[in-house]
Scaffold this active site. Structure first.
Site, short mmCIF file in Angstrom:
data_model
loop_
_atom_site.label_atom_id
_atom_site.label_comp_id
_atom_site.label_asym_id
_atom_site.label_seq_id
_atom_site.Cartn_x
_atom_site.Cartn_y
_atom_site.Cartn_z
N GLU A 145 49.56 37.72 78.36
CA GLU A 145 50.25 36.49 78.75
C GLU A 145 51.49 36.88 79.53
O GLU A 145 52.31 37.66 79.04
CB GLU A 145 50.59 35.66 77.51
CG GLU A 145 49.34 35.13 76.83
CD GLU A 145 48.43 34.35 77.76
OE1 GLU A 145 48.94 33.60 78.61
OE2 GLU A 145 47.19 34.51 77.67
N CYS B 158 59.71 32.54 80.37
CA CYS B 158 58.49 32.55 81.19
C CYS B 158 58.23 31.16 81.75
O CYS B 158 57.51 31.01 82.73
CB CYS B 158 57.31 33.02 80.37
SG CYS B 158 57.14 32.13 78.82
P1 NAD Z 1 57.84 43.83 80.73
O1 NAD Z 1 56.47 43.61 81.24
O2 NAD Z 1 58.73 44.71 81.50
O3 NAD Z 1 57.78 44.45 79.25
C1 NAD Z 1 57.08 43.83 78.20
C2 NAD Z 1 56.69 44.88 77.18
O4 NAD Z 1 55.76 45.77 77.79
C3 NAD Z 1 57.85 45.75 76.70
O5 NAD Z 1 57.69 46.04 75.34
C4 NAD Z 1 57.71 46.99 77.54
O6 NAD Z 1 58.25 48.15 76.96
C5 NAD Z 1 56.20 47.10 77.64
N1 NAD Z 1 55.74 47.89 78.79
C6 NAD Z 1 56.37 48.10 79.97
N2 NAD Z 1 55.65 48.91 80.75
C7 NAD Z 1 54.52 49.22 80.06
C8 NAD Z 1 53.37 50.02 80.32
N3 NAD Z 1 53.24 50.68 81.46
N4 NAD Z 1 52.40 50.07 79.39
C9 NAD Z 1 52.51 49.39 78.23
N5 NAD Z 1 53.58 48.65 77.91
C10 NAD Z 1 54.58 48.56 78.81
O7 NAD Z 1 58.49 42.39 80.51
P2 NAD Z 1 59.95 42.02 79.99
O8 NAD Z 1 60.95 42.29 81.05
O9 NAD Z 1 60.19 42.58 78.64
O10 NAD Z 1 59.79 40.44 79.79
C11 NAD Z 1 59.89 39.53 80.83
C12 NAD Z 1 58.53 39.09 81.32
O11 NAD Z 1 57.76 38.56 80.25
C13 NAD Z 1 58.63 37.97 82.34
O12 NAD Z 1 57.70 38.18 83.36
C14 NAD Z 1 58.29 36.74 81.53
O13 NAD Z 1 57.83 35.65 82.30
C15 NAD Z 1 57.23 37.27 80.62
N6 NAD Z 1 57.06 36.45 79.42
C16 NAD Z 1 55.86 35.80 79.27
C17 NAD Z 1 55.67 34.96 78.16
C18 NAD Z 1 54.37 34.23 77.96
O14 NAD Z 1 54.16 33.64 76.92
N7 NAD Z 1 53.46 34.26 78.91
C19 NAD Z 1 56.69 34.81 77.23
C20 NAD Z 1 57.89 35.51 77.42
C21 NAD Z 1 58.06 36.33 78.52
#
Ligand code: NAD
Length: 508
Positions: free
Chosen positions: A256, A290
């Site tokens: 998501e 998000c």
């Molecule tokens: P991000 O994608 O940078 O990180 C999310 C998680 O993924 C973190 O725990 C991070 O360490 C991990 N991660 C990063 N790179 C990775 C990799 N290569 N392999 C595996 N895991 C990895 O996102 P963020 O900055 O923490 O959060 C913001 C984003 O999340 C925004 O795009 C926002 O819209 C989205 N978001 C979506 C929802 C939803 O319900 N769809 C809810 C909240 C936030």
């Protein structure tokens, strides 16, 4: 406002033991509201720690799976009692750790509590189905059986509620979980595991590995013991995870992701309601949801008046320390987040935007120690080749985009790679219905902001935003196999479709 607080020495939790990272390395967790404030020192884990956690989760799985569904869920009831006791303290930790205003941090804790309560209640509800058979003597059931080890990888912006969305269904359905919280909010993530331990969760059932995406998240996604990856975060990381899981024949994932959400305001809208809904949509959580709106698609007839009122209200927003009760916008989460938002503000100018409110950084007073920015508001006609109108910024950066006809509004709305939250402000049910039918989105609101999820409602988007899976029902599907189980109550074998068994001839 530097807030005195002792520095937490965070730990991984593997097989029921609190341990340092095998690397013995750590990283600092500092408050984005005041970077002088060190909140914690956190294990900088590696693939070795992921290996240990995945093994512990696998080992705990057979026994946990055999617990009754209701007994498993009772742990969540215990968890809720513990969290309620500490609700305010937990909200304050979250506010300083991720920078969200205290009233929003409280709501985040409440959302996590609601999720646990929902799954506690759901454990006593029907799960599966009983289906008829063509043969009167046969009965068929559809049962949900757990898939095994679930990886829960979560973002920082709802550091309590989102892990709870993913962990609760996984546990209640009989899976074990390896949890990797966002590196920006490790302490809030760790608190979930501490409460689960106190609530009586057996060793190994929920394991915690702190660290960075490439160093912990990726080894977890690609670990052979992991059966399901539940990921919430950016589209960029989500698409890599989907690709990796597709290559592995047994692995299922739910990703998501982000949004470029819009509010569509028609000439006939209730004016003040629409302006306030737009302010809430664009600036709550400093635009870092998000479902935050980064596009206000406004009809020509009220464009000028709406723009004036919106800019005026945006100018009055109180920016400050997240622990101040009257703060509307706290800081951005990190230096990277700050640079990203300022970069998109610059890009808007380069793309020809007319800037109405300039969202520079706050450089004076106590705010200079945090990542505080002012709202950035601009107006720009829609263009398919614009990056600022199509890419997620994740900050208080919002475009006012004019439209003439409802067809224009729909076309502008859909000319975007994301499809998450949509709000429409109008008094005309025909327009509302046309927007509902023609626009591509997952979560829609009428005469409301684009934010406002409740735990029992499906929440997710289309296109680059995701699969629309993290509704309760969908998550049950994600973490379980549907097993069809047919029983014969008769004395002989009868087959469907009129198939002859032809065994009589063999008996004599
Ligand atoms: P991000 O994608 O940078 O990180 C999310 C998680 O993924 C973190 O725990 C991070 O360490 C991990 N991660 C990063 N790179 C990775 C990799 N290569 N392999 C595996 N895991 C990895 O996102 P963020 O900055 O923490 O959060 C913001 C984003 O999340 C925004 O795009 C926002 O819209 C989205 N978001 C979506 C929802 C939803 O319900 N769809 C809810 C909240 C936030």
């Amino acid at each position: 406002m530097a807030v005195a607080q002792s520095v937490v020495e965070a730990r991984n939790y593997v097989g029921g033991r609190w341990v340092a990272a095998s690397t013995e390395e750590t990283f600092e967790d500092r408050s984005p509201a005041d970077t002088r404030q060190l909140l914690g020192v956190v294990p900088r884990s590696s693939a070795t720690d992921v290996e240990a956690a995945a093994r512990a989760a696998r080992q705990a799985y057979p026994e946990w799976r055999r617990w009754s569904r209701i007994k498993r869920a009772e742990v969540l009831d215990e968890f809720v009692q513990l969290v309620k006791r500490d609700k305010e303290e937990l909200a304050r930790l979250m506010a300083v750790e991720c920078g969200k205003a205290i009233n929003e941090a409280r709501a985040d804790v409440v959302e996590g509590i609601h999720t646990a309560q929902y799954w506690f209640g759901r454990a006593r509800m029907a799960s599966g189905e009983v289906l008829a058979s063509e043969i009167a003597d046969k009965e068929s059931y559809v049962l949900h059986k757990p898939k095994g080890v679930v990886a829960a990888i979560t973002p920082w912006n709802f550091p309590f509620a989102i892990p709870m969305w993913l962990i609760c269904p996984s546990l209640v359905e009989g899976n074990t979980v390896v949890f990797k919280p966002a590196e920006e909010t490790p302490l809030t993530g760790q608190r979930i595991v501490e409460y689960m331990e106190k609530a009586g969760l057996p060793a190994g059932v929920l394991d915690l590995v702190h660290g960075f995406g490439e160093e912990v998240g990726w080894p977890l996604v690609t670990h052979p013991e992991v059966d399901v990856v539940l990921f919430t975060g950016s589209a960029q990381v989500g698409s890599m995870i989907k690709e990796a899981c597709a290559r592995d024949y047994h692995k299922f994932c739910v990703c998501e992701m982000g949004g470029k959400n819009a509010m569509i305001v028609f000439d006939d809208a209730d004016f003040d309601l629409a302006v306030n809904a737009a302010v809430i949509s664009a600036f709550k959580t400093t635009g870092q949801r998000c479902v935050s709106a980064e596009r206000l698609i406004v009809q020509q007839g009220i464009l000028e008046r709406f723009t004036r009122a919106f800019v005026e209200r945006a100018r009055r927003i109180r920016i400050g320390h997240p622990l101040n009760e009257d703060t509307f916008m706290g800081p951005l989460v990190s230096e990277a987040g700050l640079n990203k938002v300022l970069g998109y503000n610059r890009l808007a100018r380069e793309e020809g935007a007319q800037v109405l409110l300039d969202g520079g950084r706050l450089e004076d007073g106590e705010e200079r120690y945090g990542y505080y920015v002012r709202p950035f508001v601009y107006t720009m006609p829609h263009r398919s080749d614009s990056r600022v109108l199509r890419e997620e910024v994740f900050g208080p950066h919002v475009a006012i985009v004019p439209f003439k006809t409802i067809e224009d509004a729909i076309a502008i709305h859909n000319d975007c790679e994301y499809g998450f939250a949509l709000s429409v402000c109008s008094r005309d049910y025909r327009k509302i219905r046309a927007i509902r039918e023609e626009c591509e989105f997952g979560v829609g609101y009428v005469n409301l902001p684009t934010i406002g999820a409740e735990v029992h409602l499906p929440f997710g988007g289309l296109k680059k935003s995701g699969t629309g899976m993290p509704s309760a029902a969908a998550l049950q599907e994600a973490v379980t196999h549907r097993v069809t189980f047919t029983i014969n109550h008769g004395q002989e074998i009868k087959m469907a479709q009129g198939l002859q068994t032809q065994v009589e001839a063999l008996e004599s």
